[in-house]
Design an enzyme around this catalytic site. Structure first.
Site, PDB file in Angstrom:
ATOM      1  N   GLU A 111       0.923  -1.364   0.089  1.00 14.38           N
ATOM      2  CA  GLU A 111      -0.218  -0.124  -0.024  1.00 14.38           C
ATOM      3  C   GLU A 111       0.904   1.272  -0.024  1.00 14.38           C
ATOM      4  OE1 GLU A 111      -2.245  -1.480   3.300  1.00 14.38           O
ATOM      5  OE2 GLU A 111      -3.945  -1.242   2.102  1.00 14.38           O
ATOM      6  N   GLU A 131      -3.593  -9.698   3.794  1.00 11.70           N
ATOM      7  CA  GLU A 131      -4.581  -9.591   4.781  1.00 11.70           C
ATOM      8  C   GLU A 131      -5.575 -10.310   5.188  1.00 11.70           C
ATOM      9  OE1 GLU A 131      -3.522  -6.877   2.647  1.00 11.70           O
ATOM     10  OE2 GLU A 131      -2.799  -5.163   3.676  1.00 11.70           O
TER      11      GLU A 131
HETATM   12  C1  3H9 Z   1      -1.478  -5.081   7.091  1.00 10.48           C
HETATM   13  O1  3H9 Z   1      -0.400  -4.840   6.503  1.00 10.48           O
HETATM   14  C2  3H9 Z   1      -2.580  -4.061   7.382  1.00 10.48           C
HETATM   15  C3  3H9 Z   1      -2.597  -3.180   6.453  1.00 10.48           C
HETATM   16  O2  3H9 Z   1      -3.186  -3.327   5.371  1.00 10.48           O
HETATM   17  C4  3H9 Z   1      -3.484  -1.887   6.977  1.00 10.48           C
HETATM   18  C5  3H9 Z   1      -2.709  -1.167   8.090  1.00 10.48           C
HETATM   19  C6  3H9 Z   1      -3.630   0.030   8.573  1.00 10.48           C
HETATM   20  N1  3H9 Z   1       4.547  -7.785  11.547  1.00 10.48           N
HETATM   21  O3  3H9 Z   1       7.869 -15.481   8.432  1.00 10.48           O
HETATM   22  P1  3H9 Z   1       9.198 -15.285   8.811  1.00 10.48           P
HETATM   23  C7  3H9 Z   1       8.072 -11.249  12.001  1.00 10.48           C
HETATM   24  S1  3H9 Z   1      -1.412  -6.614   7.849  1.00 10.48           S
HETATM   25  C8  3H9 Z   1       5.229  -8.078  12.866  1.00 10.48           C
HETATM   26  O4  3H9 Z   1       9.752 -16.103   9.877  1.00 10.48           O
HETATM   27  P2  3H9 Z   1      10.316 -15.366   6.080  1.00 10.48           P
HETATM   28  C9  3H9 Z   1       7.757 -12.949  12.164  1.00 10.48           C
HETATM   29  O5  3H9 Z   1       6.977 -12.986  13.527  1.00 10.48           O
HETATM   30  C10 3H9 Z   1       0.117  -7.271   7.428  1.00 10.48           C
HETATM   31  N2  3H9 Z   1       6.209  -9.379  12.682  1.00 10.48           N
HETATM   32  O6  3H9 Z   1      10.277 -14.933   7.715  1.00 10.48           O
HETATM   33  C11 3H9 Z   1       9.034 -13.500  12.429  1.00 10.48           C
HETATM   34  O7  3H9 Z   1       9.414 -13.013  13.876  1.00 10.48           O
HETATM   35  P3  3H9 Z   1      10.556 -13.826  14.880  1.00 10.48           P
HETATM   36  C12 3H9 Z   1       0.159  -8.022   5.928  1.00 10.48           C
HETATM   37  C13 3H9 Z   1       6.311  -9.759  11.528  1.00 10.48           C
HETATM   38  O8  3H9 Z   1      11.555 -15.043   5.766  1.00 10.48           O
HETATM   39  C14 3H9 Z   1      10.051 -12.611  11.680  1.00 10.48           C
HETATM   40  O9  3H9 Z   1       9.172 -11.387  11.314  1.00 10.48           O
HETATM   41  N3  3H9 Z   1       1.466  -8.548   5.946  1.00 10.48           N
HETATM   42  C15 3H9 Z   1       5.555  -9.292  10.276  1.00 10.48           C
HETATM   43  O10 3H9 Z   1       9.795 -16.906   6.194  1.00 10.48           O
HETATM   44  C16 3H9 Z   1      10.470 -13.320  10.372  1.00 10.48           C
HETATM   45  O11 3H9 Z   1       9.199 -13.924   9.553  1.00 10.48           O
HETATM   46  C17 3H9 Z   1       1.723  -9.959   5.811  1.00 10.48           C
HETATM   47  O12 3H9 Z   1       0.795 -10.593   6.471  1.00 10.48           O
HETATM   48  C18 3H9 Z   1       4.763  -8.451  10.338  1.00 10.48           C
HETATM   49  N4  3H9 Z   1       3.860  -7.901   9.485  1.00 10.48           N
HETATM   50  O13 3H9 Z   1       8.838 -14.701   5.607  1.00 10.48           O
HETATM   51  C19 3H9 Z   1       2.799 -10.353   5.936  1.00 10.48           C
HETATM   52  N5  3H9 Z   1       5.822 -10.424   9.440  1.00 10.48           N
HETATM   53  O14 3H9 Z   1      11.727 -13.831  14.223  1.00 10.48           O
HETATM   54  C20 3H9 Z   1       3.385 -11.350   6.774  1.00 10.48           C
HETATM   55  C21 3H9 Z   1       6.829 -11.273   9.650  1.00 10.48           C
HETATM   56  O15 3H9 Z   1      10.584 -13.044  16.249  1.00 10.48           O
HETATM   57  N6  3H9 Z   1       4.773 -11.983   6.958  1.00 10.48           N
HETATM   58  N7  3H9 Z   1       7.058 -10.775  10.997  1.00 10.48           N
HETATM   59  O16 3H9 Z   1       9.755 -15.219  14.946  1.00 10.48           O
HETATM   60  C22 3H9 Z   1       5.045 -12.921   5.990  1.00 10.48           C
HETATM   61  O17 3H9 Z   1       4.480 -13.279   5.279  1.00 10.48           O
HETATM   62  C23 3H9 Z   1       6.486 -13.419   5.952  1.00 10.48           C
HETATM   63  O18 3H9 Z   1       7.038 -12.977   7.331  1.00 10.48           O
HETATM   64  C24 3H9 Z   1       7.407 -12.946   5.077  1.00 10.48           C
HETATM   65  C25 3H9 Z   1       8.950 -13.460   5.573  1.00 10.48           C
HETATM   66  C26 3H9 Z   1       7.100 -13.378   3.664  1.00 10.48           C
HETATM   67  C27 3H9 Z   1       7.520 -11.448   5.006  1.00 10.48           C
END
Ligand code: 3H9
Length: 708
Positions: A111, A131
């Site tokens: 976004e 999301e």
């Molecule tokens: C949103 O954006 C809402 C908006 O539209 C509106 C707002 C108003 N936040 O998965 P991994 C942490 S909703 C906080 O193992 P990978 C995760 O917990 C969001 N922490 O790595 C982990 O922590 P730890 C939409 C986050 O390389 C570490 O990062 N976005 C977040 O296998 C590593 O993660 C998503 O849904 C976060 N957003 O994969 C994307 N993301 O090391 C969610 C990750 O302490 N994330 N962490 O255990 C993912 O899909 C994967 O993490 C990603 C990396 C592909 C990025």
């Protein structure tokens, strides 16, 4: 680990000539926490104010551009500036803003990029609005800007599936303006900005774009509503996403944004959001087990599978898919041929569906070897035994493995309930023996219980977790007991279902209630799918150790005695005429149930769906608490992940322990105590549940609280 950061350290600005480079550096994934939002807003103000700046480049440090909003902030009071404001400031800037995407640009991260005036992608970029997987909708203009850039159908699909696009697909979809080779986002981004400036590229705002053919798009959305309601089975946010896109078509941009915000807040307040975000973090916590943190995994470059039945073949496919060479051991040539056929069948199906080429299939099968000679696996790094579920048969296999395998090879058993300590003791190297409990079909099902016997070495446990990652499984650490985490708990709530059945609920009412809760299938449908004979064999095995005072429902035995084993025999609890997959109710089954009730002197009473689920869930949670109390599961979240990843538990409820927390532990305990008045032997409150209620705590307090 994720300490609160200040804005100036997570967002830095630097002038490269007349280009202001704004770097987001908030490890691990540059999530848009409050400090990042403040930093981005300040950077936009700086860019506006500084006459030396002619353009802005947004770049992410590390592997990601920005992986989205900081998920840990949801459910807490919002902190200004909220992300839509930040995005508005980016879009409103009077100087061209360019985003360079070299890794994850997800959710709020995309976004932010959509608010920029130009987008450049490098090949490793992934762009998505996931999301929906968290019970949310894109809440920072994604629902308004994505349809303007890529069209209503593509944008709605992106948001409803949550599946990200790779760079090339994003380019084709119109989400990015340009794709260049390379891995250095700063250099590529600066070159692109220079190119734009040289061409006098104007400020170009996504909000100003018109959506093509709005009437046709509205009609298409209307069709999607019914389809989505059916597909998303009770999920809240998918239909809200559609409403937002409708608003994008029908309202001016700012009003559309206001509508999006209102619906986003409804999603935030929904219990599904809490359940789905719990599941997201829990799946990342499960790998954090003491052994995997303390020890280095042993290298695994080759695998052997003992046994080529359905399970062995599924495991072989999972390993082949991960790029490993696999040797399968069977007893004789005929069994080798059968094992090979079981493996090939999977790839045949992919070729038939056009999802794999013949050449790719040949390449995968080139890594597969069948053999009847254990000597052929003397040098493999890891062996998984998947033979008949009989302790003596397994011990014999392990004695053979002990004889032939090289020192340090990991020896794993896929048993689903046998005593792995006893299996380990049949070798001279119990430190190398571990349980790897796959779920059928093993190449598809995500759950892998890693069962840790008393004498296993920590680096073997670490190796198992590493292997799970390679195989793309969701691993859960379990201790040794009958059924480990999942099947042990299943046995108990299945019993609760049997009691409900005998007391007056029909199998069809029970299944409907369980489906109504969000499971894909009810317990009697599952029995019919798995084969009634399997549970029957387990009941016979357990008969000798069953407490004679414990209540035992014989209805399933009566069904099995007739040879009605479910789908494979055309009838079980349901009728399956001509191989139909959806069962039909069977009056003869109801007559058997009635006869059994009469035999036991039970006067049937009626149960509402809610009453059914209270018992079903109380049994599940209570045994889950026992499993945690005894250390079979490390934390409640391990039970949650087991059920979501392996037992069809509705992900949006987070798992049974999360459900209990959201329901309130005192309420769950009160139910158990009330049921105990009918059957104190079965309904014994778990000591852990009693303790938590007494202390006013919940299960989540036993998870790693600092992560939330
Ligand atoms: C949103 O954006 C809402 C908006 O539209 C509106 C707002 C108003 N936040 O998965 P991994 C942490 S909703 C906080 O193992 P990978 C995760 O917990 C969001 N922490 O790595 C982990 O922590 P730890 C939409 C986050 O390389 C570490 O990062 N976005 C977040 O296998 C590593 O993660 C998503 O849904 C976060 N957003 O994969 C994307 N993301 O090391 C969610 C990750 O302490 N994330 N962490 O255990 C993912 O899909 C994967 O993490 C990603 C990396 C592909 C990025």
């Amino acid at each position: 680990m994720h300490a609160a950061a200040d804005a100036s350290s997570v967002v830095t600005t630097a002038l490269h000539g007349d280009v202001l480079v704004v770097t987001i550096d908030n490890p691990p994934v540059n999530a848009l926490g409050a400090a990042v939002r403040q930093g981005l807003l300040a950077a936009m103000q700086q860019a506006q104010a500084d006459a030396a700046v002619t353009a802005v480049l947004l770049v992410g440090a590390g592997k990601a551009f920005i992986a989205g909003a900081d998920i840990r902030e949801f459910g807490k009071p919002p902190v200004a500036p909220i992300l839509p404001e930040v995005c508005r400031a980016i879009e409103n800037l009077n100087k061209p803003v360019v985003a360079v995407l070299h890794g994850a640009a997800l959710g709020g991260g995309l976004e932010v990029a959509l608010s920029a005036h130009y987008r450049l992608a490098l090949p490793a970029a992934t762009l998505g609005l996931p999301e929906v997987n968290l019970g949310l909708l894109p809440g920072s203009g994604g629902t308004q800007r994505a349809p303007r850039l890529m069209g209503v159908q593509a944008a709605t699909t992106l948001m409803l599936t949550g599946q990200p696009l790779k760079a090339q697909a994003a380019l084709q979809a119109g989400l990015v303006d340009k794709l260049v080779e390379g891995t250095d986002p700063l250099a590529a981004g600066l070159a692109y900005v220079r190119e734009l400036l040289a061409a006098n590229a104007p400020v170009r705002r996504t909000r100003d774009l018109a959506i093509a053919e709005p009437q046709a798009a509205l009609a298409w959305l209307e069709e999607q509503k019914a389809e989505t309601a059916k597909k998303s089975r009770g999920l809240f946010s998918p239909l809200k996403i559609i409403e937002c896109v409708q608003a994008a078509l029908q309202l001016p941009f700012d009003e559309g944004m206001a509508r999006e915000r209102a619906l986003f807040m409804e999603c935030i307040d929904s219990p599904q959001r809490a359940g789905l975000i719990h599941a997201f973090f829990a799946e990342r916590e499960v790998v954090k087990v003491p052994e995997a943190q303390a020890a280095q995994p042993r290298p695994v470059a080759s695998i052997a599978v003992i046994g080529g039945g359905t399970m062995g073949a599924g495991i072989a496919v999972a390993a082949l898919d991960a790029g490993l060479p696999v040797t399968m051991i069977e007893r004789d040539a005929e069994s080798i041929a059968r094992g090979r056929a079981n493996v090939e069948k999977v790839y045949h199906a992919l070729v038939a569906k056009g999802r794999m080429t013949d050449a790719a299939k040949a390449a995968v099968m080139g890594r597969y070897t069948g053999s009847t000679d254990y000597a052929d696996i003397a040098q493999v790094d890891l062996v998984i035994e998947a033979v008949f579920e009989d302790i003596e048969v397994k011990k014999a296999v392990f004695r053979e493995l002990d004889r032939v395998c090289k020192p340090g090879a990991v020896l794993a058993t896929n048993t689903s309930y046998l005593d792995i300590d006893a299996i380990a003791a049949s070798t001279s190297r119990p430190q190398d023996v571990i349980g790897l409990h796959f779920f059928s079909p093993a190449n598809i099902m995500k759950l892998l219980e890693i069962v840790v016997p008393a004498q296993v070495a920590p680096d073997v446990v670490a190796t198992a977790f590493e292997l799970a990652k390679k195989l793309k499984k969701v691993p859960v650490r379990a201790g040794v007991c009958d059924g480990f985490i999942g099947n042990r708990i299943l046995a108990v709530y299945k019993q609760a279902a049997d009691y409900l059945l005998e007391d007056g609920a029909s199998p069809y009412e029970i299944d409907a209630a369980v489906r109504g809760f969000g499971f894909a299938m009810g317990p009697f449908q599952v029995t019919d799918l798995a084969g009634g004979d399997i549970g029957w064999a387990t009941r016979k095995r357990r008969a000798a150790t069953r407490d004679p005072k414990a209540r035992y429902v014989e209805i399933a035995d009566r069904i099995c005695e007739r040879g009605w084993f479910g789908q494979k025999t055309g009838r079980g609890f349901y009728l399956y005429p001509e191989g139909a997959r959806m069962g039909q109710t069977d009056p003869e089954v109801l007559a058997i149930v009635d006869a059994e009730r009469a035999k036991k002197g039970v006067t049937p009473r009626s149960f509402t769906a809610d009453e059914i689920m209270r018992r079903y869930m109380a049994a599940m949670v209570n045994e889950g608490a026992n499993v945690v109390h005894e250390g079979i599961a490390l934390r409640p979240l391990d039970v949650d992940v087991t059920f979501v990843a392996g037992y069809g538990f509705p992900r949006h409820r987070g798992g049974p322990m999360k459900w209990a927390d959201m329901t309130g532990l005192p309420k769950v305990l009160a139910d158990i105590e009330a049921f105990a008045k009918e059957d104190p032997l079965f309904w014994k409150p778990s000591p852990l549940l009693v303790q938590l209620v007494r202390e006013g705590r919940n299960f989540d307090s036993l998870n790693q609280a600092e992560k939330r």
